[in-house]
Design an enzyme around this catalytic site. Structure first.
Site, short mmCIF file in Angstrom:
data_model
loop_
_atom_site.label_atom_id
_atom_site.label_comp_id
_atom_site.label_asym_id
_atom_site.label_seq_id
_atom_site.Cartn_x
_atom_site.Cartn_y
_atom_site.Cartn_z
N HIS A 103 38.75 41.22 36.76
CA HIS A 103 39.76 40.35 37.27
C HIS A 103 40.45 42.31 37.98
CE1 HIS A 103 43.41 37.96 36.94
NE2 HIS A 103 43.94 39.14 36.23
N SER A 105 46.84 38.27 40.33
CA SER A 105 47.20 37.42 39.32
C SER A 105 48.65 37.44 38.57
CB SER A 105 47.00 38.56 37.93
OG SER A 105 46.88 37.88 36.63
#
Ligand SMILES: *[C@@H]1O[C@H](CO)[C@@H](O)[C@H](O)[C@H]1NC(C)=O
Ligand SMILES: *[C@@H]1O[C@H](CO)[C@@H](O)[C@H](O)[C@H]1NC(C)=O
Length: 415
Positions: free
Chosen positions: A387, A182
């Site tokens: 995620h 990320s």
């Protein structure tokens, strides 16, 4: 509108605090008998132990290294050293509001840092300025506004090169492999585009849930903030000028009793994560929730979140927008310049998932087009994968890490 945005942001926190007094502590006690190898007391310990102590607890060696950046921030790195002096070196860089703990929370055999150590790598874990472990500066106090005047741009421009140079000097290696998750990928794009000479220090880069363009993001937190990013003063009023979601009371409570399996409040814990990055996976090991929330959120500057909000709004991968006049002074242009992705020369492998609200497939494909050396683009073969699953999923090993290790092994012999 302001009130609504504020509400979104604080909702989970407030709920936590209100419910604390209503929770019956006995909930988790009763689970102590039903444990096998990973006991209820492990959960409580692991929620509170720092990265160093966690790694030692599970029988691995760990070292703490202190790194000074050019602009005098003091960073703490964690290392699982290899017994072999010629072991290939890998640097892991965590995501937004997280820390080095992210790579080891899931315990040996599951956490990526352990898996890499078992595969013979010399594993280094970075910590970005402002988080739990890198909360220091030579002259500035973290209680001052001056300390928090950075976004992920500075993490990429100052922290990453300082950590990379430190590792190369300490190990004698000439290059290292890089894995980012990320924001840990965002800062990599920043560094390689602003200081292209650093491309030569990287063997290959693995991007887990890559974040560069975020125009298609679905994260409630970033979306709530985006409309206000034109007026920094307004948004600072909403979020505060300094630190956002530091590791502290909430994590302590979450780690102690609110998020354990038997607690009626566990649903609140999943919703706290939901606010940040979307959350509806079967890949979440709820047993581990107190441990995850004992360590996450781990603090960041408000500007990091604002900078992502600006990207969402502009649809560009650009420098921080300080407002017209300040931009002109700082960048020489009224609009913040875009990062030059075309400067990236190191082999890049992008790993993305369909149900990822922050690193959406469309944005990843756009990013891949901008990076000349994006060699591999891999979709995680599970539709619901989200995620946080990249670091916490039950099946992360089969779904991603095995492939990661295979790709990395092809570069293993490179100096
Ligand atoms: C959840 O994590 C615990 C502790 O690591 C482990 O014992 C358990 O098997 C995990 N559950 C699943 C479904 O993987
Ligand atoms: C995840 O792993 C478990 C056992 O390790 C297995 O039964 C299950 O099918 C796996 N799920 C996926 C989606 O790979």
């Amino acid at each position: 509108m302001f009130r609504f945005s504020k509400l979104v942001y604080y909702l989970a926190l407030v709920l936590f605090l209100q419910i604390v007094h209503a929770v019956d502590y006995k909930f988790y006690r009763s689970s102590e008998e039903s444990s096998n190898e990973y006991t209820a007391s492990d959960i409580l310990d692991d929620a509170r132990l720092d990265t160093f102590s966690l790694i030692r607890k599970y029988g691995y060696q760990c070292e703490i290294h202190r790194v000074y950046t050019e602009d005098k921030y003091i960073l703490e790195m964690h290392r699982i050293p290899s017994k072999s002096p010629l072991a290939p070196v890998v640097l892991l860089q965590h995501g937004l509001l997280s820390s080095s703990a992210e790579w080891v929370l899931m315990t040996p055999g599951r956490g990526l840092a352990y898996i890499l150590a078992d595969a013979g790598y010399d594993v280094w874990m970075g910590n970005a300025r402002g988080n739990t472990y890198s909360h220091r500066h030579v002259t500035l106090k973290p209680s001052s506004t001056a300390y928090w005047k950075f976004s992920w741009h500075e993490i990429g421009y100052y922290d990453l090169p300082a950590m990379i140079d430190y590792i190369l000097k300490d190990t004698g290696a000439s290059r290292l492999q890089y894995i980012g998750f990320s924001q840990g990928t965002t800062v990599f794009w920043v560094l390689m585009s602003t200081r292209p000479e650093y491309n030569d220090k990287i063997v290959a880069m693995q991007a887990l849930a890559p974040v560069g363009y975020v125009g298609n993001i679905k994260s409630p937190l970033i979306k709530a903030i985006a409309p206000f990013t034109n007026s920094l003063e307004v948004i600072f009023k909403i979020l505060g000028t300094n630190e956002i979601l530091p590791n502290g009371k909430i994590n302590e409570l979450a780690g102690q009793k609110l998020c354990v399996e038997e607690a009626i409040t566990q649903v609140l814990c999943t919703n706290l994560l939901f606010l940040i990055c979307g959350f509806n996976s079967e890949q979440l090991n709820t047993t581990m929730l107190p441990v995850v929330l004992g360590h996450t959120p781990a603090g960041a500057s408000t500007r990091q979140v604002i900078h992502f909000g600006q990207l969402y709004k502009s649809g560009k991968f650009a420098n921080f927008d300080h407002g017209w006049f300040a931009n002109k002074r700082i960048y020489g242009t009224y609009k913040p310049p875009e990062y030059k992705l075309q400067n990236i020369r190191t082999p890049v492998f992008l790993h993305y998932a369909d149900n990822d609200w922050l690193s959406t497939p469309r944005d990843v494909k756009k990013l891949a087009k901008g990076i000349p050396t994006a060699i591999g683009i891999y979709r995680v073969p599970l539709a619901k994968f989200n995620h946080l699953d990249f670091v916490f999923a039950i099946n992360a090993t089969e779904l991603i890490y095995n492939r990661l290790l295979n790709i990395m092994a092809q570069f293993k012999d490179e100096p």
